[in-house]
Design a protein around this motif. Structure first.
Motif, short mmCIF file in Angstrom:
data_model
loop_
_atom_site.label_atom_id
_atom_site.label_comp_id
_atom_site.label_asym_id
_atom_site.label_seq_id
_atom_site.Cartn_x
_atom_site.Cartn_y
_atom_site.Cartn_z
N PRO A 150 0.82 -1.20 0.00
CA PRO A 150 0.00 0.00 0.00
C PRO A 150 0.86 1.26 0.00
O PRO A 150 1.97 1.27 0.53
CB PRO A 150 -0.80 -0.12 1.30
CG PRO A 150 -0.75 -1.57 1.66
CD PRO A 150 0.57 -2.05 1.16
N VAL A 151 0.35 2.32 -0.61
CA VAL A 151 1.03 3.61 -0.64
C VAL A 151 0.17 4.61 0.10
O VAL A 151 -1.01 4.79 -0.21
CB VAL A 151 1.27 4.08 -2.09
CG1 VAL A 151 1.88 5.47 -2.11
CG2 VAL A 151 2.16 3.09 -2.82
N ALA A 152 0.73 5.26 1.10
CA ALA A 152 -0.02 6.23 1.88
C ALA A 152 -0.31 7.47 1.04
O ALA A 152 0.45 7.83 0.13
CB ALA A 152 0.76 6.62 3.12
N GLY B 284 -0.08 9.78 -8.77
CA GLY B 284 -0.61 8.71 -7.94
C GLY B 284 -0.23 7.34 -8.47
O GLY B 284 0.48 7.22 -9.49
N LEU B 285 -0.70 6.32 -7.80
CA LEU B 285 -0.37 4.94 -8.16
C LEU B 285 -1.53 4.02 -7.80
O LEU B 285 -2.33 4.31 -6.92
CB LEU B 285 0.89 4.46 -7.43
CG LEU B 285 2.22 5.08 -7.83
CD1 LEU B 285 3.29 4.71 -6.80
CD2 LEU B 285 2.64 4.60 -9.22
N SER B 286 -1.59 2.89 -8.50
CA SER B 286 -2.40 1.79 -8.03
C SER B 286 -1.61 1.04 -6.96
O SER B 286 -0.38 1.04 -6.97
CB SER B 286 -2.72 0.81 -9.17
OG SER B 286 -3.59 1.39 -10.11
N THR B 287 -2.31 0.43 -6.03
CA THR B 287 -1.68 -0.46 -5.06
C THR B 287 -2.36 -1.81 -5.15
O THR B 287 -3.35 -1.98 -5.86
CB THR B 287 -1.78 0.10 -3.63
OG1 THR B 287 -3.15 0.06 -3.22
CG2 THR B 287 -1.27 1.54 -3.56
N ALA B 288 -1.84 -2.77 -4.42
CA ALA B 288 -2.38 -4.13 -4.50
C ALA B 288 -3.87 -4.18 -4.19
O ALA B 288 -4.60 -4.99 -4.76
CB ALA B 288 -1.60 -5.05 -3.56
#
Length: 401
Positions: free
Chosen positions: A14-16, A309-313
């Motif tokens: 996860p990315v905060a 931003g990014l997608s996370t699992a």
């Protein structure tokens, strides 16, 4: 209700949500992670764009953290974008935002500005373009242009928007007079729209020294583009048939390259977010994920922007986009923390007939002052002409006497 959608591969951890309350990107974009913005020896890196004295869109948008009215309900959580924005596309009301004037790299979302520049230029959409080696060799995503192919400007715009083709971007830039001329025209248009955080340094969105925009600016640019019927038609297409090209004489055994059905990179459109009107994706290592798009439910159109931003699992970027749209549609119609200002576009670039009109800015005094000044100058000039005509007539009367 949030619609869960698939997308690009996710990160394992996860990315905060990035903390931007201290305005780390007010002046310049986040530090680059690669060498894409290193200038050639002997060249000087562009200085950051000046920060306007008055915040475009209203004083509240000068904040760099989350800007929201509690009456709109809780802001979606689990958002990985450093900057984002939700707005009513018709009224221009900014419903909520995070670091709206923070400066980030646009990646391929800058293609919206290129498309609007091409459409404003008046290029014939049926004009046939033959590609160059620079076109079909362009770095990154490609429409699949090739030597000996023939493509209309409409084909190129469709490839630019639907699959984010950098080869199409290069070919369109040539139609505007070359890359340098195209960038000048793109940046002039950005200024006309009051997108003052924006500098296009490549037509395609590939990272280049000096490139920047902001969530607020992307909203301005996309809103203006959606007022153009051709752009709105193209960006709503989930697929488009792109022409092929003949066998290459310089490649032994090569065969014809037939046209193909390209598919949009916008999964909110492809996988059926309710009322999705279209949107433009982007990604580079330095820009991370970017997106700008809009949907309509009932008589309301909501526009969103996501940047850096990014997608996370367990937190897909498309799901984050859907949650921002849901938040916008849930919010009461009177919610307003800022305003998408109306730009000073030339008359030839006026909104397409039948498109939803943009409201005049209520929170950009600079726009109102400049309009008043132009009216005063025009009045003085008209009076001067009247005086000159009267004087000439008096002289003619004396001569005849």
């Amino acid at each position: 209700m949030v619609t869960c959608l698939s997308g690009a591969p996710a990160l394992a951890d996860p990315v905060a949500t990035p903390v931007t309350d201290h305005c780390p990107h007010r002046v310049a974009t986040p530090p680059a992670v690669d060498t894409s913005e290193v200038v050639a020896p002997g060249s000087t890196a562009p200085t950051p764009l000046p920060v306007p004295t008055e915040t475009v869109g209203g004083d509240a948008l000068a904040g760099c953290g989350v800007i929201a009215d509690p009456a709109a309900g809780p802001v979606p959580d689990r958002l990985t974008s450093a900057g984002w924005l939700v707005a009513d596309m018709d009224s221009g009301a900014v419903i909520a935002a995070k670091d709206p004037h923070g400066r980030y790299r646009p990646a391929s979302t800058i293609k919206v500005l290129l498309a609007l520049t091409v459409l404003d230029s008046g290029l014939d959409l049926d004009r046939v373009v033959e590609p160059t080696v620079e076109d079909w060799s362009a770095e990154g995503d490609s429409c699949g242009m090739g030597p000996g192919g023939h493509y209309t400007v409409r084909d190129l715009l469709s490839g630019l928007i639907v699959v984010s083709g950098n080869d199409c971007a290069n070919a369109l830039a040539r139609q505007l007079g070359g890359v340098d001329a195209a960038l000048t025209k793109m940046n002039t248009l950005a200024g006309d729209l009051h997108a003052l955080d924006t500098r296009a340094a490549s037509p395609s969105g590939l990272d280049a020294a000096g490139m920047s925009t902001s969530p607020y600016d992307l909203a301005l640019i996309f809103r203006a583009a959606m007022d153009n019927a051709t752009f709105a038609e193209i960006i709503a297409k989930p697929t488009y048939f792109f022409p092929g090209y003949p066998a290459r004489a310089d490649v032994p055994g090569d065969t014809d390259h037939p046209g193909y059905e390209m598919q949009t990179s916008n999964h909110l459109l492809l996988e059926g977010y309710p009322g999705m009107l279209g949107g433009k994706t982007g990604y580079t290592d330095d820009a991370l994920k970017t997106f700008v798009g809009a949907a309509q439910q009932g008589d309301r159109r909501i526009l969103i922007v996501q940047m850096y931003g990014l997608s996370t699992a367990d937190d897909n970027y498309w799901t984050q986009g859907a949650s921002l749209l849901d938040y916008g549609f849930r919010s009461p119609t009177g919610i307003r923390v800022g305003e998408l200002v109306a730009g000073d576009r030339p008359a030839s670039a006026s909104p397409t007939a039948g498109a939803a009109p943009q409201n005049a800015s209520l929170s950009d005094p600079a726009t109102n002052r400049s309009t008043s000044t132009r009216l005063l100058i025009g009045l003085v000039a008209a009076l001067a002409v009247v005086a000159l005509v009267a004087a000439a007539r008096r002289m003619m009367v004396r001569r005849r006497g």
